[in-house]
Design a protein around this motif. Structure first.
Motif, PDB file in Angstrom:
ATOM      1  N   GLN A  63      47.337  24.105  36.430  1.00  0.00           N
ATOM      2  CA  GLN A  63      46.571  24.964  36.985  1.00  0.00           C
ATOM      3  C   GLN A  63      45.708  23.469  37.082  1.00  0.00           C
ATOM      4  N   ASN A  64      45.546  22.301  36.697  1.00  0.00           N
ATOM      5  CA  ASN A  64      44.053  21.012  37.017  1.00  0.00           C
ATOM      6  C   ASN A  64      44.963  20.238  37.977  1.00  0.00           C
ATOM      7  N   ASN A  65      45.941  20.290  38.499  1.00  0.00           N
ATOM      8  CA  ASN A  65      45.930  19.125  39.964  1.00  0.00           C
ATOM      9  C   ASN A  65      45.740  20.262  41.128  1.00  0.00           C
ATOM     10  N   LEU A 112      42.842  16.593  38.891  1.00  0.00           N
ATOM     11  CA  LEU A 112      42.717  16.231  37.678  1.00  0.00           C
ATOM     12  C   LEU A 112      44.220  15.760  36.722  1.00  0.00           C
ATOM     13  N   SER A 113      44.989  16.061  37.259  1.00  0.00           N
ATOM     14  CA  SER A 113      46.490  16.032  36.748  1.00  0.00           C
ATOM     15  C   SER A 113      46.309  14.312  35.606  1.00  0.00           C
ATOM     16  N   ASN A 114      45.872  13.900  36.744  1.00  0.00           N
ATOM     17  CA  ASN A 114      46.144  12.314  36.203  1.00  0.00           C
ATOM     18  C   ASN A 114      44.987  11.696  35.010  1.00  0.00           C
ATOM     19  N   VAL A 115      44.248  12.670  35.201  1.00  0.00           N
ATOM     20  CA  VAL A 115      43.205  12.147  33.904  1.00  0.00           C
ATOM     21  C   VAL A 115      43.454  12.923  32.259  1.00  0.00           C
ATOM     22  N   LEU A 116      43.591  11.925  31.586  1.00  0.00           N
ATOM     23  CA  LEU A 116      43.738  11.661  30.070  1.00  0.00           C
ATOM     24  C   LEU A 116      42.581  12.252  29.837  1.00  0.00           C
ATOM     25  N   PHE A 117      42.443  13.608  29.208  1.00  0.00           N
ATOM     26  CA  PHE A 117      41.706  14.656  28.116  1.00  0.00           C
ATOM     27  C   PHE A 117      41.549  14.352  26.706  1.00  0.00           C
ATOM     28  N   ILE A 118      40.393  13.996  26.552  1.00  0.00           N
ATOM     29  CA  ILE A 118      40.635  14.230  24.926  1.00  0.00           C
ATOM     30  C   ILE A 118      39.397  14.597  24.402  1.00  0.00           C
ATOM     31  N   ALA A 119      39.247  15.929  24.286  1.00  0.00           N
ATOM     32  CA  ALA A 119      38.030  16.776  23.874  1.00  0.00           C
ATOM     33  C   ALA A 119      37.983  16.310  21.540  1.00  0.00           C
ATOM     34  N   THR A 120      36.858  16.769  21.645  1.00  0.00           N
ATOM     35  CA  THR A 120      36.174  16.410  20.781  1.00  0.00           C
ATOM     36  C   THR A 120      35.694  17.780  19.852  1.00  0.00           C
ATOM     37  N   ASP A 153      54.200  13.752  32.206  1.00  0.00           N
ATOM     38  CA  ASP A 153      52.582  14.461  31.731  1.00  0.00           C
ATOM     39  C   ASP A 153      51.560  13.862  30.892  1.00  0.00           C
ATOM     40  N   THR A 154      50.298  13.985  31.219  1.00  0.00           N
ATOM     41  CA  THR A 154      48.933  13.160  31.041  1.00  0.00           C
ATOM     42  C   THR A 154      48.630  14.229  29.315  1.00  0.00           C
ATOM     43  N   PRO A 155      48.510  13.477  28.485  1.00  0.00           N
ATOM     44  CA  PRO A 155      48.213  14.623  26.923  1.00  0.00           C
ATOM     45  C   PRO A 155      46.649  15.455  27.252  1.00  0.00           C
ATOM     46  N   GLU A 159      40.208  26.290  33.524  1.00  0.00           N
ATOM     47  CA  GLU A 159      41.267  25.426  34.572  1.00  0.00           C
ATOM     48  C   GLU A 159      41.732  24.137  33.976  1.00  0.00           C
ATOM     49  N   VAL A 160      40.281  23.377  34.015  1.00  0.00           N
ATOM     50  CA  VAL A 160      40.233  22.503  33.350  1.00  0.00           C
ATOM     51  C   VAL A 160      41.141  21.192  32.454  1.00  0.00           C
ATOM     52  N   LEU A 161      41.684  21.799  31.166  1.00  0.00           N
ATOM     53  CA  LEU A 161      42.891  21.911  30.474  1.00  0.00           C
ATOM     54  C   LEU A 161      44.155  22.243  30.208  1.00  0.00           C
ATOM     55  N   ASP A 162      44.318  23.138  31.652  1.00  0.00           N
ATOM     56  CA  ASP A 162      45.790  23.580  31.723  1.00  0.00           C
ATOM     57  C   ASP A 162      46.196  22.075  32.708  1.00  0.00           C
TER      58      ASP A 162
END
Length: 771
Positions: free
Chosen positions: A445-447, A460-468, A345-347, A439-442
């Motif tokens: 759901q984001n697949n 979007l399930s393979n994207v590594l999201f980093i929020a600040t 899982d991509t965190p 939806e983007v950061l779940d």
């Protein structure tokens, strides 16, 4: 059958077999063969012709020649240029080479001649004749180049043996096939061999015709399509639609190369057909053109390769950033899981901390460490949901949302995507962007994220999201629940020195055109710069001050031609001017009603002096210093606690009716608020009321309840740092914050006495001087 023995000159033939009754001419080049011809002409003009087993052999011997050949009569010799002789021969008899008796100056052999008249029964001969004529008819029907006159001539032949020989001579076949016929001395075997060869030739010709017909059909079809296309092109040119079709063809070519699921390709193909059908309608085909181009540029199944080397990733993270151990550890754990499970899982990480602490820049470092594409989306001020989800493509000026656009610009479906300043997203009548981000950061759901413009679900399930974010207080709880929050606290003075030395100074020297050793800044000068010229949790202003020094040095180098410049604590003011900030140090003596509190600010920790005065009056309670609602409530809770404990602290019961209490926190122009000054204000009030002095070397933080319990608070690292800078010796913190203190580095707590308290009695026991 009888045999006649004779000695004859031998001429080896390359790729050629001569049959009896066959008249043929060929060129002779080899010297031995020319001499053999000359010797034959001296005698009875007879030679023995036999084919070579391998045509490439230049000087054949007996083992290189077929044994069975033909005794031929030389009809004509013509000398050609370059020592070549053209000879015309007529085949007479089959012969067998018994022995090669001479090799020099030409080949000579003993030859046995076969007389092959033979006897056929009448019925057998008639059967052979009919079958041969039938085969001749079949062959002539498939081979249209076979002459009609020759066919008539052969059909009139009534001798089956002669017909066999004539068919063998006139039907085209390779020399090995003719050699087989030559070796078939017996009439029956010759008949069977010839029939087999003719049948094979018929099959070959028919197959060739079928192939030619198919090729011609395809060529004709291609030619027809070419003509029609040219006509269509001219018509479109007249109608002004030529560019439209060439664009459609380009789209179709791009679609063939696109890596995507079948459903995606079918959707794009339908849109291309619609684009073709729009005709000369600029508004409609303009919308479709933009839509198709966007779909073709999306990285549907195009995946970038991750870096599986955790050691290399660790080296990159350590080289790019000093500190931030929790973030580095989490990224390395993610890499380790990917290495073991191949696809984990991509965190979705959320880095929370003050400005200037490196939250944004760590996104680039993570992308570099993982060997991923990097894209940044600034969410500060976004208040329209369509900016996240995109607009319906039917609207004028419609475009994809920021997520889809960033994915398109990255070129792969698994980049590092930095969502910067997620806490500064707003909402209004145009929708709630936070709802789209849910939806983007779940990860559940984001697949199948659906952008309004693109319409096809995006994975979007393979994207590594980093929020600040600077704080989590403005982020809705459901969105915060979907992210893994990592706190990034303020840097210590020592950490800032390391960051400046390893990153900021080299970066600024390069930016201003200096060599690595042209400008040297001492550690004491850096410490003074950090303490007196910046006040921040991060290092952004520190970098600006280093840039100020570099600019002053550049001017000095140009004006005075100085090669090396040293910046020390003593000459720092020449470059940066007078110090801009000072820290309130611990009081030099114990005082009544003055307590040092600890506060968290957006630029780090600070000490807060709380002063309380008691004066005759009517029981008024006054608060000054621009305090927020939370601090006012804490002060009221503190006074209520004190009034409930008058007997315990030896306070006169009528004290509060005959005296006013005034609480003031200096720097009144600066707003102050937060649930951490309760015990500070309560201690100051008790000190002022009971006239007991408060220790000057003590600072405290914590909230108070009406019953005197001490509640936990946040921002401990910054607060403890502020106490250390102010040269405080003892820090009072809530007992429930003990774990937070244990997590701090020894560098921060060294030299400090940390006292954990759970009620006001323990606070007063430490803070108040003995009576």
């Amino acid at each position: 059958m009888s045999e006649i023995n004779i000695t004859l000159p031998v001429i080896p033939l390359r790729g050629l077999a001569v049959l009896p009754d066959m008249i043929i001419h060929f060129d002779v080049i080899r010297k031995k063969s020319v001499q053999a011809l000359e010797a034959a002409m001296v005698e009875e003009q007879n030679v023995f012709l036999t084919a070579q087993l391998d045509p490439d052999v230049d000087n054949p011997e007996a083992k290189d020649l077929y044994t069975v050949g033909t005794v031929a009569k030389i009809k004509q010799l013509v000398k050609m240029p370059q020592d070549t002789v053209r000879v015309l021969v007529e085949g007479k008899f089959r012969g067998r080479m018994d022995d090669l008796i001479q090799s020099e100056p030409y080949l000579m052999a003993d030859v046995s001649i076969f007389e092959t008249g033979g006897h056929l029964e009448e019925v057998q001969g008639e059967a052979m004749l009919r079958y041969l004529k039938n085969q001749l008819e079949v062959y002539s029907s498939v081979n249209t180049q076979f002459g009609t006159e020759l066919v008539h001539k052969l059909e009139n032949e009534e001798n089956p043996v002669k017909l066999m020989d004539q068919m063998a001579i006139n039907i085209p076949m390779d020399f090995r096939s003719r050699q087989k016929l030559l070796e078939a001395v017996d009439i029956q075997s010759r008949f069977e061999t010839l029939v087999g060869l003719i049948s094979r030739e018929v099959d070959i010709i028919q197959i060739n015709k079928e192939i030619q017909a198919k090729v011609k059909e395809r060529v004709d079809k291609s030619q027809r399509e070419y003509v029609l296309r040219e006509q269509l092109r001219v018509i479109r040119e007249e109608l002004g639609e030529n560019n439209l079709m060439s664009e459609a063809e380009e789209f179709e070519q791009a679609l063939k190369k696109l890596k995507a699921d079948k459903s995606v390709k079918e959707k794009i193909a339908k849109e291309i057909e619609r684009f073709k059908a729009t005709g000369n309608n600029p508004s409609e085909n303009g919308v479709l053109r933009g839509y198709i181009e966007t779909l073709l540029e999306m990285p549907w199944n195009k995946e970038g390769k991750d870096n599986p080397d955790t050691k290399k990733a660790e080296r990159i993270l350590r080289a790019d950033h000093y500190g931030l151990e929790k973030v580095k550890e989490r990224i390395l754990e993610y890499l380790a899981v990917r290495s073991l499970a191949k696809k984990g899982d991509t965190p979705i990480l959320c880095l929370v901390g003050p400005p200037g602490t490196g939250k944004t820049s760590i996104g680039r470092s993570v992308a570099r460490a993982l060997n991923k594409a990097y894209v940044r989306i600034s969410l500060g001020g976004v208040h329209d949901e369509a900016e996240i989800r995109g607009h319906r493509k039917t609207y004028v000026g419609a475009m994809p949302g920021r997520i889809a656009t960033a994915l398109k610009s990255s070129g792969v479906n698994n980049p590092v995507m930095l969502l910067d300043e997620v806490d500064k997203v707003g909402n209004d009548y145009k929708g709630d962007p936070f709802a789209a981000l849910l939806e983007v950061l779940d990860s559940e759901q984001n697949n199948k994220f659906r952008d309004n413009y693109i319409e096809i679900p995006i994975d979007l399930s393979n994207v590594l999201f980093i929020a600040t974010a600077n704080t989590t207080s403005t982020i809705p709880r459901p969105l915060l629940d979907r992210m893994e929050v990592i706190e990034i606290s303020s840097y210590t003075e020592n950490e800032k020195v390391h960051i400046a030395r390893e990153h900021l100074i080299p970066k600024q020297l390069e930016r201003h055109g200096f060599g690595k050793k042209q400008i040297s800044i001492s550690d004491r000068a850096l410490e003074k710069m950090i303490m007196n010229y910046t006040r921040e949790a991060g290092v952004r202003n520190l970098e600006r001050r280093i840039g100020d020094i570099c600019r002053k040095c550049a001017k000095k180098v140009i004006a005075s031609n100085v090669k090396n410049i040293k910046i020390t604590e003593k000459n720092l003011e020449k470059y940066l001017g007078k110090p801009r900030y000072t820290f309130d140090l611990a009081n030099t003596k114990d005082e009544i009603g003055v307590v040092r509190g600890l506060a968290w600010t957006s630029v780090g920790g600070d000490t807060l002096s709380v002063e309380v005065n008691v004066l005759p009056g009517t029981g008024k309670f006054e608060l000054t210093g621009q305090l927020g609602d939370v601090m006012k409530e804490s002060a009221r809770a503190g006074i209520s606690y004190i009034r409930s404990m008058v007997s315990k602290y030896g306070i006169d019961k009528e004290f509060f009716e005959n005296n006013d209490i005034h609480i003031h926190i200096p720097e009144g122009a600066v707003p102050k608020d937060g649930p951490s000054a309760g015990i500070t204000m309560a201690t100051a009030m008790i000190s002022a009321i009971t006239r007991r002095k408060v220790r000057a070397d003590v600072a405290m933080t914590g909230e108070i309840t009406l019953r005197g319990r001490v509640l936990p608070i946040g921002g401990l690292k910054e607060k403890v740092l502020a106490a250390k800078i102010a040269k405080i010796k003892t820090v009072i913190v809530p007992e429930t914050n003990r774990q937070d203190i244990e997590e701090l580095e020894k560098e921060i707590t060294d030299g400090l006495e940390i006292v954990f308290v759970s009620d006001m009695d323990q606070v007063l026991e430490v803070a108040l001087c003995p009576e």
